[in-house]
Every structure is written in structure tokens, then in C-alpha cells.
Write an enzyme that holds these catalytic residues in place. Structure first.
Site, PDB file in Angstrom:
ATOM      1  N   ASP A  58       0.834  -1.206   0.000  1.00 17.59           N
ATOM      2  CA  ASP A  58       0.000   0.000   0.000  1.00 17.59           C
ATOM      3  C   ASP A  58       0.864   1.249   0.000  1.00 17.59           C
ATOM      4  OD1 ASP A  58      -2.284   1.538  -0.037  1.00 17.59           O
ATOM      5  OD2 ASP A  58      -2.789   1.230   2.074  1.00 17.59           O
ATOM      6  N   ARG A  62      -0.243   8.987   0.430  1.00 22.17           N
ATOM      7  CA  ARG A  62      -1.061   9.084   1.648  1.00 22.17           C
ATOM      8  C   ARG A  62      -0.428   8.318   2.804  1.00 22.17           C
ATOM      9  NH1 ARG A  62      -3.468   5.771  -1.866  1.00 22.17           N
ATOM     10  NH2 ARG A  62      -3.540   3.582  -1.276  1.00 22.17           N
ATOM     11  N   ASN A  63       0.476   7.381   2.511  1.00 24.78           N
ATOM     12  CA  ASN A  63       1.113   6.552   3.533  1.00 24.78           C
ATOM     13  C   ASN A  63       2.585   6.884   3.739  1.00 24.78           C
ATOM     14  OD1 ASN A  63      -1.279   5.196   4.042  1.00 24.78           O
ATOM     15  ND2 ASN A  63      -0.884   3.726   2.410  1.00 24.78           N
ATOM     16  N   ASP A  76       1.609   3.210   7.639  1.00 28.51           N
ATOM     17  CA  ASP A  76       0.423   2.404   7.340  1.00 28.51           C
ATOM     18  C   ASP A  76       0.788   1.029   6.802  1.00 28.51           C
ATOM     19  OD1 ASP A  76      -2.002   1.285   6.808  1.00 28.51           O
ATOM     20  OD2 ASP A  76      -2.830   3.031   5.823  1.00 28.51           O
TER      21      ASP A  76
END
Length: 192
Positions: A58, A62-63, A76
């Protein structure tokens, strides 16, 4: 960490005050040199995870979290998996939402995730960084422009067809012709 008689499981995470790159980049004027510094740190962090036989699954802006204006850390790990000893990939067995626009073709077709799958996701993440995480240029927006509006499994099928035809995200306007960062270090402070 457990607390009280009801034993509610809690996860204590490092506080990263500047938030994610996805939230930070659109609001700040960040130079290309700084973007490449962040990209190098992401590479170092991913190399460290891979050296421990983990795949992230992932990796996206955003992570990636900013500790300060010069240091990013990968976060994350909800989808992260250990590659079993003697195996080359991890196969997803459970259904659920997945960040399909960051996935390589083999992940979409066969639900197999390799170290190279994280490299593909890094390429999409680098695209995000070079577009300064402009919501109008996000991978989902750009891929939907290419495949047309769809829902559910049809989105994945159309995305597979698109990628099989060799279509990719458009080159960002600030994309340098050639990027040659140094090789990552075996241990990395860029994993949160």
C-alpha cells in the site's frame, strides 16, 4: 498495548507532525530537488522493508509521512505481509478494498504480490510526488479518464486491459528526463 479490564487492543504510533505527503505537497511550494530527496528516502525505506522480507502492498503518498520538512517515513502497514521463507511472492486470499490504481498488472490479475509489486507502487507514488499530489492529477482520476467511469470489479477489468495495452499514467509536467538517485542503504530510518 492493552488497557483496562476489557483489554481493548491499542496501537501506539510515532507522532509525525506534518502529516502525509498527500496532504502536505499541495499546500507547500516544494522544489524538484526536495521531491527527489523524499523519493530517495522512500526507496531507502522500502529497501529496508524488503531486506526483512516484507512487502508493503500500500505504498502511496497518503502513507508517506513527514517527520519534518526534510525527512519522510513510510507508514500504514495494514496491508503489509511477510514473504514466507522459500517463496517469491505473497498471494492475497481475502476479499476487500485494495488500492488498485497503485497495483501492478500481476497483482490485479493473479492477486500475487512480489517485491517488484512495491517497485511498481513506488512508480505511482513518484508520479504523485511529481504532480505535487494535485487531486485533479491523482492516479484514480487519471486512470478513470483513460478507462471511463466504472464500478466495482469492472474497474479492475478495464484497468487490466489498459495496462496490458501498455498505457500508463501521463508524464508529469515537472518530470525530469532522467533520475539517478544513489543506491539505498541496507538499514533505513525512513520506516515509521
Amino acid at each position: 498495548c492493552e488497557e483496562g479490564a476489557n483489554s481493548i487492543v491499542q496501537l501506539i504510533m510515532e507522532y509525525v507532525p506534518l502529516g502525509s505527503l498527500r496532504d502536505y505537497l499541495p499546500k507547500h511550494n516544494v522544489s524538484l530537488a526536495h521531491i527527489l530527496l523524499f523519493a530517495q528516502q522512500i526507496c531507502e525505506g522500502m529497501a529496508y522493508l524488503h531486506s526483512l522480507h516484507y512487502i508493503h502492498r500500500d505504498l502511496a503518498a497518503r502513507n508517506v509521512l513527514l517527520e519534518n520538512e526534510n525527512v519522510v517515513k513510510i507508514g500504514d502497514f495494514g496491508l503489509a505481509k511477510a514473504i514466507p521463507e522459500g517463496h517469491e511472492y505473497y498471494r492475497v486470499c481475502e476479499d476487500g478494498d485494495s488500492p488498485v490504481f497503485w497495483y501492478a498488472v500481476e497483482c490485479l490479475k493473479e492477486c500475487k504480490f512480489y517485491y517488484a509489486s512495491d517497485v511498481w507502487s513506488f512508480g505511482v507514488t513518484l508520479y504523485e510526488l511529481l504532480t505535487r499530489c494535485d487531486p485533479a492529477q491523482s492516479p484514480p482520476v487519471k486512470f478513470i479518464e483513460l478507462i471511463g467511469a466504472t464500478q466495482g470489479q469492472m474497474t479492475v477489468l478495464r484497468l487490466i486491459e489498459l495496462l496490458d495495452r501498455g498505457k500508463r499514467l501521463p508524464s508529469p509536467k515537472d518530470c525530469p528526463c532522467e533520475v539517478n538517485p544513489p543506491f539505498p542503504h541496507p538499514k533505513s530510518p525512513h520506516v515509521g
